[in-house]
Scaffold this motif. Structure first.
Motif, PDB file in Angstrom:
ATOM      1  N   PRO A  16     -25.614  -3.505   6.329  1.00  0.00           N
ATOM      2  CA  PRO A  16     -26.556  -2.417   6.058  1.00  0.00           C
ATOM      3  C   PRO A  16     -27.884  -2.567   6.789  1.00  0.00           C
ATOM      4  CG  PRO A  16     -26.315  -3.841   4.131  1.00  0.00           C
ATOM      5  CD  PRO A  16     -25.244  -4.231   5.098  1.00  0.00           C
ATOM      6  N   LEU A  20     -28.900   0.038   9.512  1.00  0.00           N
ATOM      7  CA  LEU A  20     -30.098   0.782   9.133  1.00  0.00           C
ATOM      8  C   LEU A  20     -31.171   0.704  10.217  1.00  0.00           C
ATOM      9  CD1 LEU A  20     -31.583   2.308   6.758  1.00  0.00           C
ATOM     10  CD2 LEU A  20     -32.608   0.079   6.242  1.00  0.00           C
ATOM     11  N   ALA A  24     -32.836   3.849  11.744  1.00  0.00           N
ATOM     12  CA  ALA A  24     -34.265   4.079  11.553  1.00  0.00           C
ATOM     13  C   ALA A  24     -34.958   4.441  12.859  1.00  0.00           C
ATOM     14  CB  ALA A  24     -34.916   2.846  10.931  1.00  0.00           C
ATOM     15  N   VAL A 116     -26.850   7.883   3.452  1.00  0.00           N
ATOM     16  CA  VAL A 116     -27.248   6.616   4.073  1.00  0.00           C
ATOM     17  C   VAL A 116     -28.186   5.844   3.151  1.00  0.00           C
ATOM     18  CG1 VAL A 116     -28.542   5.579   5.978  1.00  0.00           C
ATOM     19  CG2 VAL A 116     -26.937   7.438   6.434  1.00  0.00           C
ATOM     20  N   PHE A 117     -29.171   6.519   2.593  1.00  0.00           N
ATOM     21  CA  PHE A 117     -30.138   5.850   1.729  1.00  0.00           C
ATOM     22  C   PHE A 117     -29.483   5.265   0.482  1.00  0.00           C
ATOM     23  CE2 PHE A 117     -33.998   8.505   3.323  1.00  0.00           C
ATOM     24  CZ  PHE A 117     -34.073   7.686   4.432  1.00  0.00           C
ATOM     25  N   VAL A 120     -27.132   2.250   1.419  1.00  0.00           N
ATOM     26  CA  VAL A 120     -27.844   1.034   1.811  1.00  0.00           C
ATOM     27  C   VAL A 120     -28.647   0.462   0.643  1.00  0.00           C
ATOM     28  CG1 VAL A 120     -29.598   0.075   3.340  1.00  0.00           C
ATOM     29  CG2 VAL A 120     -27.939   1.705   4.235  1.00  0.00           C
ATOM     30  N   TYR A 140     -35.081  -4.177   3.316  1.00  0.00           N
ATOM     31  CA  TYR A 140     -34.635  -2.805   3.603  1.00  0.00           C
ATOM     32  C   TYR A 140     -35.791  -1.951   4.118  1.00  0.00           C
ATOM     33  CZ  TYR A 140     -33.788   2.062   2.110  1.00  0.00           C
ATOM     34  OH  TYR A 140     -33.708   3.428   2.042  1.00  0.00           O
ATOM     35  N   LEU A 144     -36.346  -0.307   7.776  1.00  0.00           N
ATOM     36  CA  LEU A 144     -36.448   1.149   7.859  1.00  0.00           C
ATOM     37  C   LEU A 144     -37.728   1.575   8.563  1.00  0.00           C
ATOM     38  CD1 LEU A 144     -35.369   3.950   7.098  1.00  0.00           C
ATOM     39  CD2 LEU A 144     -36.542   3.712   4.891  1.00  0.00           C
TER      40      LEU A 144
END
Length: 389
Positions: A16, A20, A24, A116-117, A120, A140, A144
């Motif tokens: 993730p 991510l 991002a 996605v949010f 993750v 995270y 991001l």
């Protein structure tokens, strides 16, 4: 009910976080690219707040059904599917540049990003202790916001005209989905999560819900309208830099959030961030030299992006693993509702040269007062996570 340890034995943050990071960079660049590329595609600049709001409407809609998808196919396959859907919407905007198509594409993109949010966040939050969850959420948020900041820097070399910037975004998203496609290990074990119910909102900590709501009210306009605001000021040549600075501020504050969140009242912590965020608005509106502009925008970013991780850890403290996905959905629901309304509320002040920063200042200061009242009353439920979700 599954014990908290279940679902964490094989849970690795590698997939993730790497996926991510590429997402991002693409998403950060795309958020700034869309309002700045409207003229090149012969679209009215007044479409910008509607594109921002419809995107967050997609987030709001997505929050109602994502849990079922994740439960059915698992975190890894859901991650791949949502990234693929988002890539399709980016290519659709290039293939059919028109107001209706772009609004539809951004609505679908919002649903995909919601997926996605939730994937993750729930993947990373399935840890055994609140401290471990805070550390993972800090990782995270750093990935991001760091990726989003890097994405802003692509504006100058790639520009905002033609299809090339959009193809760049699509390419990054394809790289992101290749990560879970190629690395098949590390996702959480299967678990039985409870479905999202609107009635569960009454069991949430009020400051947690308000923190996510205000985060949306603030970040929606920052993503959707701030590039246009900066482009209309004397700092127009520095639009990409200042947008990157905002997001870098959000990235830089995450270690502080991870450190303070388990150690003090989270409602008080959100009050402090809102207070300093209100003060940053003064600098945004009055700074005339670049160093002061950078400091003001960085402080605004730090305070604005700190609200969501504090709020979501407040909601998930001591929460059982089986309820994490549903909890992140509910908090995303609150965030998305704010994000839908934020650009529209901010657009009401568009007649004023400083309408956007004035709107942000009012939101942050009012929230500061609210959080201080909640903290000072020391209500037993203030920092209580979801009960009976």
């Amino acid at each position: 009910m599954i014990d908290a340890a279940v679902g964490t034995r094989s849970n690795s943050p590698l997939v993730p976080v790497i996926g991510l990071s590429f997402f991002a960079v693409a998403s950060g660049f795309l958020m700034t690219l869309i309002p700045l590329s409207l003229a090149d595609y012969q679209l009215d600049a007044e479409l910008a707040p509607w594109l921002a709001s419809v995107f967050y409407l997609g987030l709001l809609i997505g929050a109602f059904f994502i849990e079922r998808i994740v439960a059915h196919v698992g975190h890894r396959k859901a991650f791949i599917a949502f990234l693929a859907l988002l890539t399709f919407t980016v290519l659709l905007q290039v293939a059919a540049p028109g107001a209706v198509v772009w609004l539809l594409a951004r609505l679908i993109a919002g649903m995909a990003v919601a997926g996605v949010f939730v994937v993750v966040e729930s993947w990373l939050l399935m840890a055994n202790t609140p401290k471990a969850r805070a550390k993972r959420l800090g990782l995270y948020m750093t990935s991001l916001y760091g990726g989003s900041a890097v994405g802003q820097l692509a504006i100058k070399p790639l520009g905002t005209e033609g299809p090339v910037p959009y193809f760049f975004v699509a390419g990054l998203l394809i790289v992101a989905l290749m990560v879970p496609l190629l690395i098949k290990k590390g996702q959480p074990d299967g678990h039985h999560s409870q479905k999202l119910k609107l009635s569960d909102l009454k069991n949430l900590s009020q400051p947690a819900v308000m923190g996510c709501l205000v985060s949306g009210l603030v970040l929606g306009p920052i993503y959707g309208l701030m590039p246009l605001y900066i482009a209309q000021t004397d700092a127009a040549p520095k639009t990409g830099l200042l947008m990157a600075v905002i997001i870098l501020g959000g990235m830089a504050v995450q270690p502080l959030v991870s450190y303070l969140s388990p150690r003090m009242s989270k409602s008080l912590l959100m009050a402090l961030f809102c207070l300093f965020g209100s003060l940053s608005i003064v600098g945004v509106m009055n700074a005339e030299v670049l160093p002061l502009m950078i400091a003001s925008y960085m402080l605004l970013g730090a305070c604005s992006f700190a609200l969501y991780p504090v709020a979501i850890t407040l909601a998930c403290d001591k929460l059982e693993v089986s309820k994490i996905v549903s909890a992140t959905e509910i908090m995303l629901l609150s965030y998305s509702f704010g994000s839908v309304l934020g650009p529209l509320f901010a657009a009401l002040l568009s007649d004023s040269a400083d309408g956007l920063p004035m709107y942000l200042g009012v939101c942050l200061f009012a929230t500061c007062i609210y959080m201080l009242i909640k903290s000072s009353r020391k209500i037993s439920t203030t920092d209580t996570p979801i009960a009976g979700l």
